[in-house]
Design a protein around this motif. Structure first.
Motif, PDB file in Angstrom:
ATOM      1  N   PHE B 148       3.989  -5.235  -0.540  1.00 30.78           N
ATOM      2  CA  PHE B 148       3.107  -6.212   0.449  1.00 30.78           C
ATOM      3  C   PHE B 148       4.508  -6.894   1.258  1.00 30.78           C
ATOM      4  O   PHE B 148       3.917  -7.466   2.486  1.00 30.78           O
ATOM      5  N   ARG B 207       2.033   0.561   2.448  1.00 28.87           N
ATOM      6  CA  ARG B 207       1.239  -0.600   2.970  1.00 28.87           C
ATOM      7  C   ARG B 207       0.709   0.160   4.162  1.00 28.87           C
ATOM      8  O   ARG B 207       1.397   0.628   5.153  1.00 28.87           O
ATOM      9  N   ASN B 274       6.578  -5.557  13.465  1.00 28.73           N
ATOM     10  CA  ASN B 274       5.995  -5.987  12.331  1.00 28.73           C
ATOM     11  C   ASN B 274       4.580  -6.080  12.938  1.00 28.73           C
ATOM     12  O   ASN B 274       3.887  -7.349  12.742  1.00 28.73           O
ATOM     13  N   ALA B 275       3.853  -5.221  13.298  1.00 27.40           N
ATOM     14  CA  ALA B 275       2.455  -5.202  13.709  1.00 27.40           C
ATOM     15  C   ALA B 275       1.455  -4.870  12.886  1.00 27.40           C
ATOM     16  O   ALA B 275       1.526  -3.742  12.274  1.00 27.40           O
ATOM     17  N   PHE B 276       0.320  -5.318  12.682  1.00 26.30           N
ATOM     18  CA  PHE B 276      -0.814  -5.108  11.617  1.00 26.30           C
ATOM     19  C   PHE B 276      -2.144  -5.300  12.490  1.00 26.30           C
ATOM     20  O   PHE B 276      -2.008  -6.041  13.634  1.00 26.30           O
ATOM     21  N   ILE B 278      -4.446  -7.062  12.337  1.00 24.39           N
ATOM     22  CA  ILE B 278      -5.040  -8.364  11.651  1.00 24.39           C
ATOM     23  C   ILE B 278      -6.349  -8.921  12.194  1.00 24.39           C
ATOM     24  O   ILE B 278      -6.944  -9.846  11.484  1.00 24.39           O
ATOM     25  N   GLU B 280      -8.706  -6.725  11.406  1.00 21.20           N
ATOM     26  CA  GLU B 280      -9.490  -6.617  10.271  1.00 21.20           C
ATOM     27  C   GLU B 280      -9.379  -7.533   9.094  1.00 21.20           C
ATOM     28  O   GLU B 280      -8.670  -7.917   8.816  1.00 21.20           O
ATOM     29  N   PRO B 281     -11.025  -7.830   8.500  1.00 18.50           N
ATOM     30  CA  PRO B 281     -10.815  -8.804   7.757  1.00 18.50           C
ATOM     31  C   PRO B 281     -10.096  -8.619   6.312  1.00 18.50           C
ATOM     32  O   PRO B 281      -9.987  -7.208   6.048  1.00 18.50           O
ATOM     33  N   TRP B 282      -9.464  -9.428   6.099  1.00 16.64           N
ATOM     34  CA  TRP B 282      -8.494  -9.331   4.813  1.00 16.64           C
ATOM     35  C   TRP B 282      -9.422  -9.216   3.325  1.00 16.64           C
ATOM     36  O   TRP B 282     -10.238 -10.396   3.129  1.00 16.64           O
ATOM     37  N   GLN B 286      -3.779 -12.202  -1.199  1.00 22.31           N
ATOM     38  CA  GLN B 286      -2.585 -12.153  -0.446  1.00 22.31           C
ATOM     39  C   GLN B 286      -1.637 -13.005  -1.606  1.00 22.31           C
ATOM     40  O   GLN B 286      -1.770 -14.139  -2.022  1.00 22.31           O
TER      41      GLN B 286
END
Lengths: 290, 298
Positions: B148, B207, B274-276, B278, B280-282, B286
């Motif tokens: 994570f 990940r 460090n691209a994600f 984001i 997309e609903p989590w 966390q």
């Protein structure tokens, strides 16, 4: 009003704590929030989604760092690895100042993950201020100390909490993050008049104010950050604004977190209290009517 | 390091003493009628001032409770599969024993479970079979946390494969387990383990671009390759150094294609974006610590 050296010259209005359940709403709706406060330790990571979300939010908003792990009152001294991680995050966020708590929290490398109270003695004040001077010099950014909520007092106390907070911050030459909810919680738990506290603190050092809710039990109050702000805390806030002038204000809501809108509406109540008070302070100036 | 203050040493010592009485009853630890120890009262009397409504020990107890409630909740939250497999009573006994012997050593609660797998491998309240399985489960669950928050290194482009040192992303955690503990996610309790062959398996946890985690079983031959690659290699030299027998070229190509598609490969020593996704609903928890937590009604 706080000296600009304690705020990095930045004037901020109303903010709220950046919390995970609100990420999607903030990224999608881009609500008109002045600024967000982040818990520094949550983002002291090498990579991952948390940092990506933070970067995205920083594209739109001012972020201010608030830590829970500096522990300047630790007898063992500061954890320099922790300060290095903090400094790395400071460079990433461009925060105008950082804050942490006037407390201790670990012994010989074992960590409590709590904000533990300090004895209010001149010796502890001197040692804590020494740590804070080192921290501020190392971090190269204005540092503010927050008064904690506490549930115990020490047998060796030599002064009141408000004298201790002022003494430490004067000795270390740093700012204050005045948490008026914490003052209320501690005043109930220790039996003092919270107005005495607000009336005493050096107003020119107050870089930021925290407001929050708490949980009241029969014989004590616990600072749970899971309720709206109660009226006596708003009264303390108004008095703090009367003394400190317009100050960056942040609502903390950390448990049983409601919708973003509910948290933000609660935070915005501070604007009414602040503007009313500022109008009373300076009737000639045009503060937003409410 | 400077000398610790005596009052801090005592205060911390009191925090780490076992939960007792009503404080304990508010948790899921096995109940006990035992009161606080003489040591707890002695520390309270020495350092804490009573007030009109609370004794010194009662005031210290507020901190004692908060310490325990926070770390118990945090650790339990990080090991849901272990909890399901061990059953609540054993789980809470293990958690309490672990935390009594090993207070947190990190600035963040995310790392609280760092030594849990090793602790389980030596636990005297477990039998041999439980030790083997529970340690493996704990290793998987802690690897999710490591994945994570791991650094994102640069993803290699086709040209990089020829002239740059290639390695495996730090968020890819390759585990060699003595039992197929990855199966436990789908089990309702530990009963199937008694009939399951004790075969060692390798799994990779990683990940995804959304930030969520994935887990996949890796055949031994592929795992061997991945382990070698993890240290960083120039691919031109890599294939000449491999022990015989080499896998088929087509097999190796297929592995590389899978690794690249999953984002496992990296350019060693080069930090990546460090691209994600984001937007997309989590959906997942966390792993984050907070100073505040709810306080059960005393």
């Amino acid at each position: 009003m706080a000296d600009s050296r304690f705020t990095g010259g930045k004037m901020l209005g109303t903010g709220i704590g950046l919390r995970v359940p609100h990420y999607d709403h903030i990224l999608r709706e881009k609500p008109a929030v002045d600024w967000f406060e982040i818990i520094s330790e949550n983002y002291m990571v090498e990579g991952g989604r948390a940092l990506a979300v933070l970067d995205s939010i920083m594209d739109q908003y001012q972020v201010v760092m608030h830590g829970v792990g500096m522990y300047p009152g630790n007898g063992n001294g500061l954890d320099m690895d922790h300060l290095r991680r903090l400094k790395k995050l400071i460079k990433r966020t461009n925060t105008p100042w950082i804050s942490d708590h006037l407390c201790w929290g670990s012994v010989d490398g074992s960590v409590s993950h709590d904000l533990l109270p300090l004895p209010f003695t001149f010796d502890v004040a001197r040692k804590t201020a020494e740590n804070l001077r080192i921290a501020q010099d190392f971090l190269e950014i204005p540092l503010a100390m927050e008064n904690i909520s506490s549930y115990a007092e020490f047998t060796m106390d030599e002064m009141t909490e408000w004298q201790f907070l002022s003494e430490v911050c004067e000795l270390a030459n740093i700012g204050i993050l005045l948490d008026v909810n914490n003052i209320y919680v501690s005043s109930f738990n220790h039996g003092f008049d919270p107005m005495d506290y607000v009336n005493f603190i050096p107003s020119n050092r107050v870089a930021q104010i925290h407001i929050a809710g708490h949980s009241r039990y029969e014989r004590f109050i616990i600072d749970t950050h899971d309720h709206p702000v109660i009226d006596p805390v708003w009264q303390l806030y108004a008095r703090a604004i009367e003394r400190c002038g317009s100050t960056a204000t942040l609502l903390e809501w950390d448990a049983s977190i409601p919708s973003f809108e509910e948290v933000w509406q609660e935070a915005k109540k501070s604007e009414k209290w602040r503007n009313n008070q500022l109008r009373e302070n300076e009737p000639s100036k045009n503060y937003e009517a409410v | 390091m400077k000398q610790c203050e005596p009052w801090q040493k005592d205060f911390f010592q009191a925090l780490t003493l076992p939960l007792r009485g009503s404080s304990r009853k508010a948790t899921e630890l096995h109940p006990s009628d035992e009161g606080h120890s003489v040591e707890f009262f002695s520390i309270a009397e020495k350092w804490i001032k009573p007030n009109q409504v609370l004794s010194a020990a009662e005031r210290l107890e507020l901190y004692h409770r908060q310490y325990w409630y926070r770390i118990l909740d945090s650790l339990a939250e990080d090991f849901p599969v272990l909890r399901k497999m061990s059953g609540d009573q054993v789980f809470w006994d293990l958690i309490e024993q672990y935390l009594l012997t090993r207070p947190s050593q990190s600035f963040t609660l995310r790392h609280l479970g760092e030594g849990f797998a090793v602790f389980l491998s030596k636990s005297e309240i477990l039998n041999n079979q439980q030790r083997r399985w529970f340690e493996a489960i704990a290793r998987i669950e802690y690897a999710y946390m490591e994945s994570f928050e791991a650094l994102q290194s640069a993803l290699p482009q086709a040209a990089d494969l020829e002239n740059k040192m290639i390695g495996i992303q730090r968020h890819v955690r390759l585990l060699h387990l003595p039992v197929p503990a990855d199966l436990c996610v789908d089990w309702e309790d530990f009963a199937p383990a008694y009939h399951c062959p004790h075969e060692s398996v390798s799994v990779a946890i990683w990940r995804r671009p959304s930030g969520s985690s994935g887990i996949v079983r890796i055949p031994n031959e592929e795992a061997c390759f991945l382990s070698t690659l993890a240290g960083g290699v120039f691919l031109t030299e890599f294939f000449t150094q491999l022990p015989e027998p080499h896998p088929e070229a087509a097999q190796v190509s297929s592995w590389f294609a899978d690794w690249q598609a999953r984002g496992w490969l990296c350019i060693k020593g080069e930090q990546g974006l460090n691209a994600f996704d984001i937007d997309e609903p989590w959906q997942e928890k966390q792993a984050m610590s907070s100073q505040a937590m709810s306080f059960p009604q005393p």
